[in-house]
Design a protein around this motif. Structure first.
Motif, short mmCIF file in Angstrom:
data_model
loop_
_atom_site.label_atom_id
_atom_site.label_comp_id
_atom_site.label_asym_id
_atom_site.label_seq_id
_atom_site.Cartn_x
_atom_site.Cartn_y
_atom_site.Cartn_z
N HIS A 1 0.83 -1.23 0.07
CA HIS A 1 -0.06 0.18 0.14
C HIS A 1 0.92 1.12 -0.02
O HIS A 1 0.66 2.14 -0.61
N ALA B 1 1.06 3.99 -3.24
CA ALA B 1 0.62 5.42 -2.77
C ALA B 1 1.59 6.36 -3.26
O ALA B 1 1.38 7.33 -3.84
N ASP C 1 -5.42 11.73 -4.64
CA ASP C 1 -6.49 11.40 -3.72
C ASP C 1 -6.25 9.92 -3.57
O ASP C 1 -6.21 9.24 -2.35
N THR C 2 -5.81 9.26 -4.41
CA THR C 2 -5.96 7.73 -4.44
C THR C 2 -4.50 7.48 -3.39
O THR C 2 -4.40 6.62 -2.59
N ALA D 1 -3.25 9.16 -1.25
CA ALA D 1 -3.52 9.62 0.18
C ALA D 1 -4.19 8.33 1.08
O ALA D 1 -4.05 7.95 2.14
N ASP D 2 -5.37 7.91 0.29
CA ASP D 2 -5.99 6.93 0.69
C ASP D 2 -5.01 5.63 0.95
O ASP D 2 -5.27 4.97 2.14
N LEU D 3 -4.20 5.12 -0.06
CA LEU D 3 -3.50 4.03 0.23
C LEU D 3 -2.34 4.42 1.33
O LEU D 3 -2.05 3.23 1.88
N THR E 1 -2.52 6.07 3.87
CA THR E 1 -3.32 5.93 5.16
C THR E 1 -3.75 4.52 5.60
O THR E 1 -3.54 3.99 6.83
N ALA E 2 -4.15 3.88 4.38
CA ALA E 2 -4.41 2.47 4.84
C ALA E 2 -3.07 1.68 5.31
O ALA E 2 -3.08 0.74 6.16
N VAL F 1 1.85 9.68 3.62
CA VAL F 1 0.27 10.63 3.44
C VAL F 1 0.74 12.19 3.34
O VAL F 1 0.18 12.69 2.60
N GLU G 1 -0.86 14.68 0.49
CA GLU G 1 -1.84 15.82 1.28
C GLU G 1 -1.10 17.13 0.67
O GLU G 1 -2.11 18.09 0.11
#
Length: 249
Positions: free
Chosen positions: A155, A159, A169-170, A172-174, A176-177, A198, A202
């Motif tokens: 992940h 990211a 956007d993707t 940041a999600d990855l 964070t996961a 992250v 951002e």
């Protein structure tokens, strides 16, 4: 291992004692050089990590120890990338890739180094090779049986690849996961590195408050783990001259 649990100074003391003991006993130095390099990567200095890795690479080549040769190449590649020399890091990890192809290994470390290579390639703008390398890392994880730790590394690398490809956007999600994976595993140093990714994503989204928050959380984790500043890295690998989130003292 103490480094995974965030006891970085304990890991450094143990690693240095192990190096001395191996030297005094005349044991094969490759494994202890590797232990020392990993401990320095987590809580010491990048210069020391690279130095231990290079010594271990030399001894492993002399002794024909292909397993630790590959692991030490991974440690050196990580140290070079985190120090900002992405091209040297990619070159080292490509040597590891060639060594792995010759060995035909099923070592779980194959997922980690492929993930690191993918991230480093993306930082250099080699997006096609980065995507292919990341896909190979995912395939290896599936073949070996993916674990939460491997998912965290994948992940985080995905990211960085997405962030460098303009998909913040993707990314940041990855990232964070990935941070959550490492938090559940109680691996604060890896969690902190994911939080720096992250922060980078951002910043690309111009969400500066969120980036500062992620950097603050990463800084707190590094302090708790007693990781020295130079071992912390700067978040995702980056092109020379590019902006990067930085940690406070």
């Amino acid at each position: 291992m103490a480094t995974r649990a965030g006891r970085c100074q304990e890991a450094l003391r143990y690693a240095h004692r192990a190096v001395r003991a191996a030297q005094e006993a005349g044991l094969s130095p490759g494994p202890t050089w590797y232990t020392a390099a990993v401990a320095e990567l987590a809580g010491g200095t990048l210069e020391a990590a690279a130095g231990f890795a290079r010594r271990g690479i030399r001894s492993s080549r002399q002794e024909g120890d292909s397993l630790y040769l590959r692991r030490l190449l991974h440690a050196l590649g990580q140290a070079q990338v985190r120090a900002g020399d992405g091209r040297a890091g990619v070159a080292t990890l490509r040597v590891l890739r060639d060594q792995e192809a010759e060995a035909g290994s099923s070592d779980p470390m194959i997922v980690r180094w492929r993930a690191d290579l993918a991230a480093a390639l993306a930082s250099l703008g080699e997006h096609g090779e980065a995507a292919t390398t990341l896909a190979l890392a995912k395939a290896a994880a599936e073949r070996l049986g993916s674990t939460p730790a491997l998912s965290g590394y994948l992940h985080r690398a995905a990211a960085i690849v997405n962030s460098e490809s303009g998909h913040a956007d993707t990314a940041a999600d990855l990232a964070t996961a990935a941070a959550k994976h490492f938090e559940l595993l109680r691996q604060p140093v890896e969690q902190a590195h994911a939080l720096l990714v992250v922060a980078g994503a951002e910043r690309r989204r111009r969400r500066y408050a969120a980036a500062r928050q992620a950097i603050g959380e990463a800084s707190a984790l590094f302090r708790l783990a007693e990781a020295r500043r130079r071992a912390r890295g700067r978040g995702p690998p980056r092109r020379a001259g590019g902006p990067s989130p930085r940690l406070g003292q």
